[in-house]
Design an enzyme around this catalytic site. Structure first.
Site, PDB file in Angstrom:
ATOM      1  N   PRO A  83       0.828  -1.219   0.000  1.00 43.04           N
ATOM      2  CA  PRO A  83       0.000   0.000   0.000  1.00 43.04           C
ATOM      3  C   PRO A  83       0.860   1.266   0.000  1.00 43.04           C
ATOM      4  O   PRO A  83       1.863   1.341   0.709  1.00 43.04           O
ATOM      5  CB  PRO A  83      -0.795  -0.097   1.304  1.00 43.04           C
ATOM      6  N   GLU A  84       0.488   2.211  -0.817  1.00 41.47           N
ATOM      7  CA  GLU A  84       1.146   3.522  -0.830  1.00 41.47           C
ATOM      8  C   GLU A  84       0.139   4.546  -0.292  1.00 41.47           C
ATOM      9  O   GLU A  84      -0.920   4.176   0.199  1.00 41.47           O
ATOM     10  CB  GLU A  84       1.609   3.865  -2.251  1.00 41.47           C
TER      11      GLU A  84
END
Ligand SMILES: [Zn+2]
Length: 283
Positions: A2-3
């Site tokens: 996840p960013e």
């Protein structure tokens, strides 16, 4: 992994479903979930039990629930999920921690298949948890200083993509959104930062913010199906990716086939026409 847009989508969900509710019971099922809480899982649970959740905040890829003056900090790692749902639903095999509320409504579950994610109680950390003070602001924060970022980047002797991934310069940008933003700004990932003009950095920051805003709108990118929003649904920004993961497919701007190159044990995707490879000073 996840960013920022994925973590922001989770934050928005938590703000909506968990804020203003009071923890009644905190259970930690796997020691790795609270491994960074040095006083141990029992202390972690005791510190949070009875606490009322205030705002849910984020810096880069970290998010935290404020609980009075304290913080419950979460890092999703590779595969961490924070899910809000039916408190009577059966426990899955990867459930690492569970929080119930005194209103007996939906519970909060930390599910993490690969156990790289973790939760932490940070006393006095509501404003900004101590353990993430060294991380630079992300470009969606009001405290992010564009001029300072531009000056610092251009003073470095590195490649622009390496600089984008450097969490001491700017946080929240990972491999996917770095490639997308560089494509939008028409900058090759190997360009040396010392040869960039101020206008290049300005254009790049605008591209990072645009791609983040669009991805948040789409609920993030669910690239390996491990990232989901708090209701368990996937994000759908992967359909809007221009170059990342699209080797050989036509560039949406010019039609040239997207190329994939090795970069720091991973890959960089770019358009060979829109993003001209630097002749010298490659990184
Ligand atoms: Zn192109």
């Amino acid at each position: 992994m996840p960013e920022l847009p994925e973590v922001e989508s989770v934050r928005l969900g938590l703000q909506r479903h968990v804020s203003a509710r009071r923890f009644s019971h905190v259970q930690v099922f796997h020691p790795r979930a609270a491994r960074r809480h040095l006083a141990g899982a029992e202390d972690f649970a005791a510190a949070l039990t009875g606490g009322q959740v205030g705002d849910v905040r984020r810096r880069g890829k970290y998010l935290w629930l404020t609980v009075g003056d304290d913080a419950l900090l979460a890092h999703l790692g590779m595969s961490g999920q924070l899910l809000v749902g039916d408190p009577d639903a059966p426990f899955g095999p990867h459930l690492r921690a569970r929080f119930t509320f005194d209103d007996a409504g939906p519970d909060l579950r930390f599910v993490d298949q690969r156990t790289f994610g973790h939760l932490m109680f940070d006393p006095g950390g509501a404003e900004l948890p101590a353990v993430i003070k060294h991380i630079a602001p992300d470009p969606l924060e009001s405290v992010f200083d564009d001029e300072r970022f531009s000056a610092r980047v251009r003073a470095r002797h590195t490649g622009i993509k390496r600089a984008l991934l450097d969490q001491s310069l700017i946080s929240g940008v990972g491999n996917i959104y770095a490639d997308e933003a560089l494509w939008r700004a028409q900058l090759h990932w190997a360009r040396g930062t010392d040869a960039l003009r101020r206008a290049d950095v300005t254009r790049l920051l605008a591209a990072v913010r645009d791609v983040f805003a669009e991805a948040i709108q789409a609920g993030g990118t669910s690239f390996d199906s491990l990232y989901v929003r708090v209701n368990g649904e996937s994000g759908y920004f992967d359909r809007s990716l221009a170059v990342y993961g699209r080797e050989g497919e036509p560039c949406p701007t010019c039609g040239a086939p997207v190329v994939r190159e090795k970069f720091m044990n991973r890959s960089s995707y770019s358009c060979p026409k829109c993003q001209r490879r630097p002749r010298r000073g490659r990184w």
